[in-house]
Write an enzyme that holds these catalytic residues in place. Structure first.
Site, short mmCIF file in Angstrom:
data_model
loop_
_atom_site.label_atom_id
_atom_site.label_comp_id
_atom_site.label_asym_id
_atom_site.label_seq_id
_atom_site.Cartn_x
_atom_site.Cartn_y
_atom_site.Cartn_z
CD GLU A 67 3.16 3.62 5.18
OE1 GLU A 67 4.30 3.45 5.68
OE2 GLU A 67 2.40 2.67 4.91
N GLY A 116 0.84 -1.19 0.00
CA GLY A 116 0.00 0.00 0.00
C GLY A 116 0.87 1.24 0.00
ZN ZN Z 1 3.60 -0.12 8.26
#
Ligand code: ZN
Length: 970
Positions: free
Chosen positions: A409, A373
């Site tokens: 993130e 992702g």
């Molecule tokens: Zn991660």
């Protein structure tokens, strides 16, 4: 790293339908072509299988050479001086000086790496990692001495190289290793790899990007490629004037090497970082930027998608401020001195146009080919396009995806990058925490995204996976590359996040958890840690005598596998709670010995909704008792499902709860209603409750209006329907269909097909309408068909609401004509999110020829990018013929699949799971077992293989046990 692979939920787009020339001409396959293709496939498959099961060296005159630890680069047949998977600890790298020259025409690169090292213990060897690099020159320098050429030995299977030294190095000495090398840019999704896209003029544009986690930095430069070997990095990239380069740090200067070649030098990082966090990208990109507390945040995309970066930029800016505040540590990638940050692309002949003073920088970039992702590279976060780019018309559900991935993130910049796990066995410290923070940060920052429901589903799926005997402890030893890859799974991410939620919910006040986290980050700033370091930090900040001992409690959740089943029995005012492991396949070694410290929470009919109703009982032993007034009619344990356990209330307890729901379902929170549904299905798999009891609990659902309970019930019922469908139980399928449509038909009919603003309503209507259309409900199908017609005829002016695109495309794909129209539209669609929905539509076809064609073009990355293969498998396996074709396809194309999706990796796990999880017949069990025992890579040892076999056995057992009740009660 994150994996947005929520295939059970709606992923869709309402991106503008922008026309551009088709990237490649292509037409759907004709019948003749397909017959030729299928014949060809069978021949290739047969030959592959024959060759595959022969020893690889059978055609060589000398037979099989011994593989073990021999040199390939040494002057004579010397033994490689190291035979372990992890590197020796005698040498520590201090800094790397990297120069990389990628050639985007030949798809090759050359590199020059200088490593400054410190000797910790006397040693005669320097062992480090290198993979697929052709080392052309090696020089070694001790202290202030002169560099001299040295011989490099290589152990290719272990991806290690060793420097042959003439004398022993002494502890305390400094030394420098310089290596020149060349290699090809990788054609996979890891290491230093190439990617491409088609620009608005129809030209193919190439670029190069990196993905180093968990162990692919060694494919770009020789290095000590383990998370505990932190060092500083100075990166220089040689590039053509028409390209730009990005790396972790801001660009410090650009030098002209020749009329056609520039060198960008990036600032030397002021902090030590692990090799898996190094990153660089070279190509054409456009950016938007914003200053957040002296950090310049920029979002990059290929130029034609620049308009779709605004949401990501705003969200990243908000999140960065949130985390700076939450962790009480400013974004930890400080820049030293005055540096220029050039908004790309800088004209090659002119000095950098912009000189801005920022103390740090964070770039987010969407890469056209990207398998995960996203990846948290320090200062240069890389994303799959669909996880970063959204349009003005995109739905909130789509924005929820983007915000979630960015939140995940960015949390890593502290948890993972700043403080890093010592070894992959504690990967959950990175991933569990980042997953937890993605929900917590967005619940506070963007409540309209309704992250609570999503987190609840994450906990249910984590429990389902962890109930298998093939699961593992959150913190567990890993000693091979496959085992390291396998750590990127539901346990590290979802269970890790779930137990952090449970801990936070069991601590008094809302600040103790946060204080402990801040203390942990400050105590271990820039260092490596293990699980006990986290628990010890959290134990040290205990502020109240009522607090549980964090270390004592949490060790029981991280160092043993599985989770507890709590059983409840009542006698008068006394309630007895017992704990045992919840294990679908009983394993005697863990069954009797497992014990958890469980913060059991409970509410009852006198007070069941508000947080103040919640009472807590610490269950530390096999059983415990608590008192409730005799007048209490029902008890609900695990208030709002914040604990990681399943509860069995016994026959009377379940009956009381079913009555309570029928009388007034709003006496319980929607999370509690959903968790009752989840738990009773789980107990039915265990054989603790009958299917009749399940149906009895679900009786109240004709009144239910909330997304979580309905989605959970539909998910479980659809799974049973799919299994029946795949066993040719046509009579039962028809009855199950009638049952679902009777129970939920009114709700299905009440859903609107217009634009919808609420995320939870989007979730609800998607689950209901997809089920309705899949089961062939006329009203749903007609609506979807007319919407598709309107969409096609409007020439891009009519938008299908983002959350409904997948439903509409899946219905359209059932007709040959509309399938072909959809394929044509797929070529014209610009945005990844829209393409993703179209792929799921195309893959819903029942036509075997089309299914084989789709799998082939995707595996080969033609027309459909190979990164979509796991999604394609998941969708195809929903139909009967598709599941069998997909399973055959995996077997025949095993080599190519495992080259693109490394064995053990998340995508690999996803493919194996997709093609096997609905099997419930003995013949399928035998086929899967035979296949994995016959593949070379110790296939039957792979966790995915063990999970697949266990799941098939469990499906088989459930069917045998419940088919009579289904016949009776449906
Ligand atoms: Zn991660």
């Amino acid at each position: 790293m994150s994996f947005m692979n929520r295939s059970a939920t709606q992923r869709s787009s309402a991106s503008p339908y922008v026309r551009q020339p088709p990237p490649r001409s292509c037409s759907p396959p004709s019948a003749r072509t397909m017959i030729v293709c299928v014949l060809f496939l069978v021949i290739v498959a047969s030959m592959t299988m024959v060759l595959y099961f022969l020893p690889g060296c059978i055609f060589s005159k000398t037979g099989c050479p011994k593989q073990e630890n021999k040199t390939s680069n040494g002057t004579d047949d010397e033994l490689f001086p190291w035979a372990q998977y992890q590197l020796p600890r005698s040498i520590r790298p201090l800094s790397y000086d990297l120069t990389l020259s990628p050639n985007l025409s030949t798809m090759t690169f050359s590199g020059h790496t200088v490593i400054n090292m410190f000797v910790l213990h006397n040693t005669k060897r320097i062992v480090l990692h290198s993979a697929h690099l052709n080392i052309t020159k090696a020089a070694f320098k001790l202290g202030d001495g002169e560099p001299s050429d040295v011989t490099i030995l290589e152990n290719k299977p272990m991806e290690q190289i060793a420097v042959k030294l003439s004398a022993e190095l002494k502890a305390g000495q400094h030394c420098v290793l310089t290596l020149d090398y060349s290699a090809s840019l990788s054609h996979t999704y890891n290491g230093f790899y190439n990617s491409s896209y088609i620009d608005l003029e129809g030209n193919k544009r190439v670029l190069a990007a990196t993905q180093f986690e968990p162990f692919y930095a060694r494919k770009a430069f020789p290095c000590f490629d383990e998370p505990s070997f932190k060092a500083t990095f100075l990166v220089k990239i040689n590039r053509k004037p028409e390209h730009m380069a990005l790396s972790n740090m801001p660009k410090a200067k650009t030098t002209h090497l020749s009329s056609d070649l520039l060198q960008d030098e990036f600032a030397k990082a002021s902090v030590n970082m692990s090799t898996y966090l190094v990153a660089f990208v070279i190509g054409n990109f456009a950016a938007v930027s914003k200053n957040v507390s002296d950090t310049l945040v920029s979002v990059y995309s290929v130029p034609q998608k620049k308009d779709h970066t605004k949401y990501a930029l705003d969200t990243a800016a908000k999140l960065l401020e949130f985390y700076n505040d939450f962790f009480e540590i400013d974004y930890p990638l400080q820049k030293l001195g005055r540096l220029c940050h050039c908004i790309p692309p800088p004209p090659p002949s002119i000095k950098d146009p912009t000189v801005i003073l920022f103390s740090s920088l964070s770039d987010l970039i969407a890469i056209p080919d990207f398998l995960a992702g996203a990846m948290e590279n320090w200062g240069l976060l890389t994303f799959r396009e669909s996880n970063l780019l959204v349009g003005e018309h995109s739905s909130l559900v789509e924005k929820q995806d983007v915000a979630s991935v960015i939140a995940h993130e960015l949390a890593h910049q502290w948890f993972g990058n700043y403080v890093t796990m010592s070894w992959w066995s504690d990967l959950w410290l990175n991933e569990g925490f980042a997953t937890y923070m993605q929900f917590i940060s967005l619940q506070i920052l963007l409540p309209q995204l309704d992250m609570g429901n999503l987190f609840l589903e994450v906990r249910f799926r984590a429990l389902d996976q962890d109930a298998l005997n093939s699961t593992h402890a959150v913190s567990t030893g890993v000693n091979t590359s496959e085992q390291v890859q396998e750590m990127f799974d539901s346990v590290s991410y979802k269970k890790g996040a779930s137990i952090l939620l449970m801990l936070n919910a069991s601590l008094p006040g809302d600040q103790q958890f946060r204080k402990g986290i801040i203390q942990y980050l400050k105590q271990f700033s820039g260092l490596n840690t293990d699980t006990d370091d986290l628990w010890n930090s959290l134990t040290e900040v205990e502020v109240s005598s009522q607090s549980p001992n964090v270390s004592e409690m949490m060790r029981s959740w991280t160092f043993q596998k599985g989770f507890p089943l709590v059983t409840v029995s009542r006698k008068g005012d006394e309630v007895t709670l017992k704990q045992e492991i919840f294990q679908l396949t009983v394993d005697s070694s863990t069954y009797s010995s497992s014990l958890w410290t469980i913060p059991v929470t409970y509410v009852n009919d006198s007070c069941g909704l508000a947080p103040e109703c919640r009472q807590v009982f610490m269950l530390k032993t096999k059983s415990g008792t608590l008192k409730v007034p005799e007048t209490v009619k029902w008890l609900k344990l695990n208030y709002r499902s914040t604990g990681f356990y399943i509860v069995d209330y016994g026959n009377e307890g379940w009956a009381a709860l079913a009555d309570a729901l029928s009388n007034d379902f709003q006496a319980l929170t929607q999370e509690d209603r959903a968790s009752l549904i989840h738990d009773i299905f789980a107990l039915s798999k265990l054989g603790r409750v009958s299917f009749r009891q399940v149906l009895s609990l679900l009786n109240y659902m004709t009144n239910e209006t909330e997304a979580s309970p309905i989605r959970e019930a539909l998910l479980q019922l659809n799974h049973i329907y799919q299994m029946l469908h795949k066993r040719y139980e046509q009579g039962l399928c028809a009855r199950m269909k009638r049952y679902i449509l009777n129970q939920y038909g009114a709700l299905m009919d009440n859903q609107t097909w217009d634009m919808e603003e609420s995320v939870s309503k989007q979730y609800l209507r998607f689950a209901l309408l997809e089920t309705a259309c899949d089961l062939g409900q006329d009203k749903c199908k007609q609506h979807a068909e007319s919407m598709f017609k309107q969409y096609v005829e409007s020439n891009g002016t009519f938008q299908i609401p983002g959350d409904l695109q997948r439903v509409v495309f899946r219905v359209a794909a059932q007709s040959t004509e509309d399938w072909e129209t959809l394929l044509t539209m797929y070529h014209y669609a610009t945005y990844d999110t829209e393409k993703k929905n179209m792929i799921q539509g195309l893959a819903s076809t029942q036509d075997a020829q089309k299914i084989v064609w789709l799998l082939n073009v995707c595996l080969n990355g033609k027309i459909i990018k190979a990164q979509y293969l796991p999604l394609l498998f998941r969708t195809i396996c929903q139909n009967f013929a598709g599941n069998l074709i997909a399973w055959d396809f995996v077997q025949v194309n095993w080599n190519q699949i495992t080259q693109t999706f490394p064995i053990g990796s998340f995508s690999f796990q996803s493919i194996i799971n997709a093609v096997t999880f609905q099997f419930s017949a003995e013949s399928h069990f035998n086929q899967v077992q035979w296949f994995f025992s016959s593949v070379r890579e110790s296939g039957s040892q792979l966790r995915s293989a063990r999970e697949a076999l266990e799941t098939i056995r469990l499906n088989q057992r459930w069917m045998e046990r419940n088919l009579p009740s289904l016949r009776k009660w449906l």
